[in-house]
Design a protein around this motif. Sequence first.
Motif, PDB file in Angstrom:
ATOM      1  N   ASP A   1       0.814  -1.222   0.000  1.00 58.43           N
ATOM      2  CA  ASP A   1       0.000   0.000   0.000  1.00 58.43           C
ATOM      3  C   ASP A   1       0.846   1.270   0.000  1.00 58.43           C
ATOM      4  N   ASP A   2       2.141   1.115   0.230  1.00 58.77           N
ATOM      5  CA  ASP A   2       3.028   2.282   0.214  1.00 58.77           C
ATOM      6  C   ASP A   2       3.382   2.708  -1.210  1.00 58.77           C
ATOM      7  N   ILE A   3       3.030   1.853  -2.183  1.00 62.24           N
ATOM      8  CA  ILE A   3       3.387   2.103  -3.588  1.00 62.24           C
ATOM      9  C   ILE A   3       2.255   2.810  -4.317  1.00 62.24           C
ATOM     10  N   ARG A   4       2.582   3.871  -5.005  1.00 62.39           N
ATOM     11  CA  ARG A   4       1.672   4.526  -5.937  1.00 62.39           C
ATOM     12  C   ARG A   4       2.415   4.786  -7.234  1.00 62.39           C
ATOM     13  N   PHE A   5       1.698   4.674  -8.339  1.00 59.50           N
ATOM     14  CA  PHE A   5       2.311   4.959  -9.636  1.00 59.50           C
ATOM     15  C   PHE A   5       2.113   6.442  -9.930  1.00 59.50           C
ATOM     16  N   LEU A   6       3.214   7.169  -9.939  1.00 66.83           N
ATOM     17  CA  LEU A   6       3.169   8.617 -10.128  1.00 66.83           C
ATOM     18  C   LEU A   6       3.667   9.004 -11.506  1.00 66.83           C
ATOM     19  N   THR A   7       2.919   9.873 -12.171  1.00 69.71           N
ATOM     20  CA  THR A   7       3.378  10.517 -13.397  1.00 69.71           C
ATOM     21  C   THR A   7       3.757  11.940 -13.002  1.00 69.71           C
ATOM     22  N   PHE A   8       5.045  12.215 -12.997  1.00 71.29           N
ATOM     23  CA  PHE A   8       5.537  13.405 -12.314  1.00 71.29           C
ATOM     24  C   PHE A   8       5.216  14.725 -13.018  1.00 71.29           C
ATOM     25  N   ASN A   9       4.804  14.674 -14.272  1.00 77.90           N
ATOM     26  CA  ASN A   9       4.405  15.929 -14.910  1.00 77.90           C
ATOM     27  C   ASN A   9       2.917  16.211 -14.735  1.00 77.90           C
ATOM     28  N   ASP A  10       2.238  15.398 -13.941  1.00 80.67           N
ATOM     29  CA  ASP A  10       0.814  15.593 -13.659  1.00 80.67           C
ATOM     30  C   ASP A  10       0.655  16.017 -12.204  1.00 80.67           C
ATOM     31  N   SER A  11       0.696  17.297 -11.954  1.00 80.80           N
ATOM     32  CA  SER A  11       0.622  17.810 -10.585  1.00 80.80           C
ATOM     33  C   SER A  11      -0.758  17.639  -9.956  1.00 80.80           C
ATOM     34  N   SER A  12      -1.757  17.327 -10.764  1.00 78.66           N
ATOM     35  CA  SER A  12      -3.115  17.210 -10.229  1.00 78.66           C
ATOM     36  C   SER A  12      -3.263  16.009  -9.299  1.00 78.66           C
ATOM     37  N   ILE A  13      -2.342  15.062  -9.355  1.00 75.76           N
ATOM     38  CA  ILE A  13      -2.461  13.862  -8.538  1.00 75.76           C
ATOM     39  C   ILE A  13      -2.002  14.095  -7.099  1.00 75.76           C
ATOM     40  N   PHE A  14      -1.218  15.139  -6.862  1.00 77.27           N
ATOM     41  CA  PHE A  14      -0.612  15.311  -5.546  1.00 77.27           C
ATOM     42  C   PHE A  14      -1.601  15.669  -4.442  1.00 77.27           C
TER      43      PHE A  14
ATOM     44  N   TRP B   1      10.999  10.500 -18.702  1.00 79.89           N
ATOM     45  CA  TRP B   1      10.572   9.825 -17.484  1.00 79.89           C
ATOM     46  C   TRP B   1       9.511  10.607 -16.709  1.00 79.89           C
ATOM     47  N   PHE B   2       9.365  11.888 -16.975  1.00 80.06           N
ATOM     48  CA  PHE B   2       8.322  12.675 -16.313  1.00 80.06           C
ATOM     49  C   PHE B   2       6.936  12.339 -16.868  1.00 80.06           C
ATOM     50  N   GLU B   3       6.888  11.701 -18.043  1.00 84.01           N
ATOM     51  CA  GLU B   3       5.620  11.474 -18.734  1.00 84.01           C
ATOM     52  C   GLU B   3       5.055  10.077 -18.529  1.00 84.01           C
ATOM     53  N   VAL B   4       5.771   9.215 -17.852  1.00 82.27           N
ATOM     54  CA  VAL B   4       5.318   7.833 -17.690  1.00 82.27           C
ATOM     55  C   VAL B   4       5.104   7.527 -16.212  1.00 82.27           C
ATOM     56  N   PRO B   5       4.160   6.633 -15.889  1.00 81.55           N
ATOM     57  CA  PRO B   5       3.914   6.286 -14.485  1.00 81.55           C
ATOM     58  C   PRO B   5       5.054   5.451 -13.921  1.00 81.55           C
ATOM     59  N   LEU B   6       5.552   5.842 -12.764  1.00 85.55           N
ATOM     60  CA  LEU B   6       6.648   5.133 -12.112  1.00 85.55           C
ATOM     61  C   LEU B   6       6.206   4.684 -10.725  1.00 85.55           C
ATOM     62  N   ALA B   7       6.440   3.423 -10.427  1.00 83.48           N
ATOM     63  CA  ALA B   7       6.099   2.893  -9.104  1.00 83.48           C
ATOM     64  C   ALA B   7       6.950   3.606  -8.059  1.00 83.48           C
ATOM     65  N   THR B   8       6.294   4.277  -7.135  1.00 80.12           N
ATOM     66  CA  THR B   8       6.995   5.105  -6.161  1.00 80.12           C
ATOM     67  C   THR B   8       6.594   4.718  -4.744  1.00 80.12           C
ATOM     68  N   ASN B   9       7.594   4.468  -3.903  1.00 78.09           N
ATOM     69  CA  ASN B   9       7.329   4.240  -2.490  1.00 78.09           C
ATOM     70  C   ASN B   9       7.205   5.600  -1.820  1.00 78.09           C
ATOM     71  N   LEU B  10       6.004   5.962  -1.440  1.00 73.84           N
ATOM     72  CA  LEU B  10       5.751   7.301  -0.919  1.00 73.84           C
ATOM     73  C   LEU B  10       6.472   7.569   0.392  1.00 73.84           C
ATOM     74  N   TYR B  11       6.610   6.550   1.210  1.00 71.26           N
ATOM     75  CA  TYR B  11       7.244   6.749   2.517  1.00 71.26           C
ATOM     76  C   TYR B  11       8.768   6.821   2.397  1.00 71.26           C
ATOM     77  N   ALA B  12       9.329   5.987   1.537  1.00 70.22           N
ATOM     78  CA  ALA B  12      10.780   5.992   1.368  1.00 70.22           C
ATOM     79  C   ALA B  12      11.237   7.059   0.381  1.00 70.22           C
ATOM     80  N   GLY B  13      10.295   7.536  -0.432  1.00 69.72           N
ATOM     81  CA  GLY B  13      10.651   8.530  -1.437  1.00 69.72           C
ATOM     82  C   GLY B  13      11.533   7.978  -2.529  1.00 69.72           C
ATOM     83  N   THR B  14      11.375   6.696  -2.836  1.00 69.79           N
ATOM     84  CA  THR B  14      12.225   6.038  -3.830  1.00 69.79           C
ATOM     85  C   THR B  14      11.387   5.394  -4.929  1.00 69.79           C
ATOM     86  N   ILE B  15      12.039   5.142  -6.059  1.00 73.80           N
ATOM     87  CA  ILE B  15      11.428   4.425  -7.171  1.00 73.80           C
ATOM     88  C   ILE B  15      12.178   3.108  -7.330  1.00 73.80           C
TER      89      ILE B  15
END
Length: 211
Positions: free
Chosen positions: A6-19, A80-94
Motif C-alpha cells: 500500500d506504500d506504492i503509488r504509480f506517479l506521473t511526475f508531470n501531472d501535478s493534479s495527482i498530488f 521519465w516525467f511522462e510515464v507512471p513510475l512505481a513510487t514508495n511514498l514513505y521511502a521517497g524512492t522508485i
Amino acid sequence: MTHSADDIRFLTFNDSSIFPEIMEQYPDVKAFPTIPPMDIQYAHGPLWYSSPGNRSSDLKDGILLPHSDKLDDLPERLDWFEVPLATNLYAGTIPSLLHINGDKSPLDDWWSSMWYHPYGRALVRRFIRSTQTRQAARAAAAGGQTWWDMRGGRGGVWTDSGTWMSWGEVCKKTEAEVFQDGKGKWGKEEGSRKVTNSFGMVVIADEDEDE
C-alpha cells in the motif's frame, strides 16, 4: 514487500493534479517525492533502447513479423516525467524491482500501470525483428566480456532439447492478458497468414487449431 504494497503509488511526475489526492490519502507522509530521482532524470528516455527493428513489410525478406505502422508505432520522444513510475511514498524512492510475498492481488493492477505496458506489443515485435549489432558494438566499445548465444534467436527461448520456441509459441493465447490492447491474436492482428521462423518451423499457422 509483504506488508508495504500500500506504500506504492504509480506517479506521473508531470501531472501535478495527482498530488492533492495523495496528500489526502496519505496524511502521515511528510514529504513525498514530486520529481524523479536525479539518476532517472539524467538517464536516457524510457524508449531510448528500443530497437527500430527491420522496417521491411515484405515476407520475401524473411522477416518473421513484417513491419506495421499500426502495430509497431512508438512515441518519437518520451521522457521519465511522462510515464507512471512505481513510487514508495514513505521511502521517497522508485524501486527498480517489485517483489511481493503473500497476497499477489496488487500485481493485477500494477501490471497495467507499468510504464512500458501501453507499448508492450510494439516493443516485443521490434525486438524480434532486431539484430544484436547495436548491443555488440556498445559492449565492444565499453570493454569486458559479453556472452552471446551463437545459435541465434530473438524473442523466444531455447528448450533443453535444443528446440527453438518463439514468443508466439511460448505465450500463445495470452495476448489479451499480457498486452490488454484489444489488437487481437499475436501475428494475426492484421489478418491470417502462415509464418515460419528462421529455423523453418511454423510458428503462426493460417488458422488456429482448437485446443
